[in-house]
Write a protein that holds these residues in place. Structure first.
Motif, PDB file in Angstrom:
ATOM      1  N   TRP A   1      -4.194   5.473   4.253  1.00  0.00           N
ATOM      2  CA  TRP A   1      -4.128   5.473   5.812  1.00  0.00           C
ATOM      3  C   TRP A   1      -5.441   4.510   6.375  1.00  0.00           C
ATOM      4  O   TRP A   1      -4.978   3.709   7.265  1.00  0.00           O
ATOM      5  N   VAL A   2      -6.172   5.034   5.796  1.00  0.00           N
ATOM      6  CA  VAL A   2      -7.713   4.452   6.342  1.00  0.00           C
ATOM      7  C   VAL A   2      -7.743   2.904   5.860  1.00  0.00           C
ATOM      8  O   VAL A   2      -8.048   1.977   6.531  1.00  0.00           O
TER       9      VAL A   2
ATOM     10  N   VAL B   1       0.889  -1.064  -0.103  1.00  0.00           N
ATOM     11  CA  VAL B   1       0.154  -0.158  -0.124  1.00  0.00           C
ATOM     12  C   VAL B   1       0.717   1.178  -0.016  1.00  0.00           C
ATOM     13  O   VAL B   1       0.756   2.183  -0.621  1.00  0.00           O
ATOM     14  N   VAL B   2       1.944   1.228   0.902  1.00  0.00           N
ATOM     15  CA  VAL B   2       2.792   2.453   0.879  1.00  0.00           C
ATOM     16  C   VAL B   2       3.707   2.518  -0.228  1.00  0.00           C
ATOM     17  O   VAL B   2       3.537   3.773  -0.840  1.00  0.00           O
ATOM     18  N   LEU B   3       3.811   1.497  -1.102  1.00  0.00           N
ATOM     19  CA  LEU B   3       4.686   1.617  -2.476  1.00  0.00           C
ATOM     20  C   LEU B   3       3.819   2.041  -3.417  1.00  0.00           C
ATOM     21  O   LEU B   3       4.061   2.975  -4.107  1.00  0.00           O
ATOM     22  N   MET B   4       2.532   1.666  -3.701  1.00  0.00           N
ATOM     23  CA  MET B   4       1.534   2.099  -4.572  1.00  0.00           C
ATOM     24  C   MET B   4       0.999   3.611  -4.446  1.00  0.00           C
ATOM     25  O   MET B   4       0.984   4.205  -5.117  1.00  0.00           O
ATOM     26  N   THR B   5       1.250   3.978  -3.180  1.00  0.00           N
ATOM     27  CA  THR B   5       0.858   5.346  -2.658  1.00  0.00           C
ATOM     28  C   THR B   5       2.195   6.395  -3.413  1.00  0.00           C
ATOM     29  O   THR B   5       1.555   7.241  -3.825  1.00  0.00           O
ATOM     30  N   LEU B   6       3.050   5.986  -3.275  1.00  0.00           N
ATOM     31  CA  LEU B   6       4.343   6.775  -3.562  1.00  0.00           C
ATOM     32  C   LEU B   6       4.372   6.703  -4.982  1.00  0.00           C
ATOM     33  O   LEU B   6       4.465   7.953  -5.745  1.00  0.00           O
ATOM     34  N   VAL B   7       4.031   5.613  -5.614  1.00  0.00           N
ATOM     35  CA  VAL B   7       4.241   5.673  -7.180  1.00  0.00           C
ATOM     36  C   VAL B   7       2.961   6.420  -7.684  1.00  0.00           C
ATOM     37  O   VAL B   7       3.172   7.008  -8.640  1.00  0.00           O
ATOM     38  N   GLY B   8       1.975   6.576  -7.215  1.00  0.00           N
ATOM     39  CA  GLY B   8       0.812   7.375  -7.539  1.00  0.00           C
ATOM     40  C   GLY B   8       0.643   8.743  -7.324  1.00  0.00           C
ATOM     41  O   GLY B   8      -0.276   9.624  -7.602  1.00  0.00           O
ATOM     42  N   VAL B   9       1.717   9.222  -6.627  1.00  0.00           N
ATOM     43  CA  VAL B   9       1.844  10.706  -6.460  1.00  0.00           C
ATOM     44  C   VAL B   9       1.673  11.475  -7.795  1.00  0.00           C
ATOM     45  O   VAL B   9       0.977  12.596  -7.683  1.00  0.00           O
ATOM     46  N   PRO B  10       2.455  11.340  -8.702  1.00  0.00           N
ATOM     47  CA  PRO B  10       2.090  11.966  -9.987  1.00  0.00           C
ATOM     48  C   PRO B  10       1.017  12.067 -10.406  1.00  0.00           C
ATOM     49  O   PRO B  10       0.457  13.016 -11.396  1.00  0.00           O
ATOM     50  N   VAL B  11       0.323  10.855 -10.575  1.00  0.00           N
ATOM     51  CA  VAL B  11      -0.899  10.690 -10.937  1.00  0.00           C
ATOM     52  C   VAL B  11      -1.961  11.520 -10.149  1.00  0.00           C
ATOM     53  O   VAL B  11      -3.229  12.195 -10.776  1.00  0.00           O
ATOM     54  N   ALA B  12      -1.733  11.628  -8.873  1.00  0.00           N
ATOM     55  CA  ALA B  12      -2.650  12.401  -8.251  1.00  0.00           C
ATOM     56  C   ALA B  12      -2.570  14.078  -8.484  1.00  0.00           C
ATOM     57  O   ALA B  12      -3.639  14.874  -8.697  1.00  0.00           O
TER      58      ALA B  12
END
Length: 213
Positions: A99-100, A52-63
């Motif tokens: 986080w949730v 989850v942490v990895l995918m969150t970091l990878v998805g920052v540019p998408v956000a």
């Protein structure tokens, strides 16, 4: 020449360095989750904290790219502070949902072990340790940081504290009701709400306090 742009540049640079340092510190666990995530094995990826942490970091540019059309649409409509509002909306969602997700991730005894409650304040803090305390402070930190920027009605530290406590109570209730093999603790609520309030104080200079805007 104003020194404000340079201050912003320095703050951004410091934030980037801190983020890079945090990623470097946890690079080992993140790389362990990388094969499952890159292979599209979502159950093996999103069912682990590292994944989850990895995918969150990878998805920052998408956000950030999601915030782009929102801001352009608002600017075309003549909305002031279009970028700030759009980034606040995306930041609230993107900074809170992972986080949730982590807090609602079922344990090994989910569905079998009955729900457990810990309603005595400050008892669980000793067993949490620095990582547990820090993690709880971050659960609703993004919500506390961005909500008063986006919504005038939430531009108040007590209101953000109450919002963080309410959201945390819902999460802890869900852990208990759905028997996720987790302890529903009042200390989690206290830390989650405190983290939201501290984050709100950090963003106070950008709060949206003018209802006419």
């Amino acid at each position: 020449m104003s020194t404000l742009p340079w201050r912003r540049i320095v703050l951004i640079a410091v934030a980037v360095v801190c983020l890079a340092g945090a990623v470097f510190a946890v690079r080992g666990p993140l790389l362990m989750a990388a094969p499952a995530c890159l292979a599209g094995r979502w159950h093996g990826c999103l069912s682990t904290e590292n994944g989850v942490v990895l995918m969150t970091l990878v998805g920052v540019p998408v956000a950030v790219l999601v915030a782009w059309p929102l801001a352009l649409r608002r600017r075309a409509a003549g909305v002031r502070s279009a970028w700030r509002m759009s980034l606040a909306e995306v930041g609230m969602a993107y900074g809170t949902v992972p986080w949730v997700w982590l807090t609602l991730m079922p344990g090994s005894g989910a569905g079998v072990v009955p729900g457990r409650l810990s309603l005595v304040p400050l008892v669980d803090l000793v067993s949490m340790g620095p990582i547990g305390i820090g993690g709880n402070l971050l659960v609703f930190a993004a919500l506390g940081f961005f909500a008063p920027i986006r919504f005038t009605a939430l531009a108040s530290t007590p209101r953000i504290l109450a919002l963080g406590a309410a959201c945390s109570t819902l999460v802890e209730t869900a852990q208990y009701v759905f028997q996720l093999d987790r302890v529903s603790s009042v200390d989690d609520v206290l830390l989650n709400a405190t983290g939201a309030a501290l984050a709100a104080l950090a963003s106070r200079r950008w709060w949206r306090t003018d209802p006419a805007r």
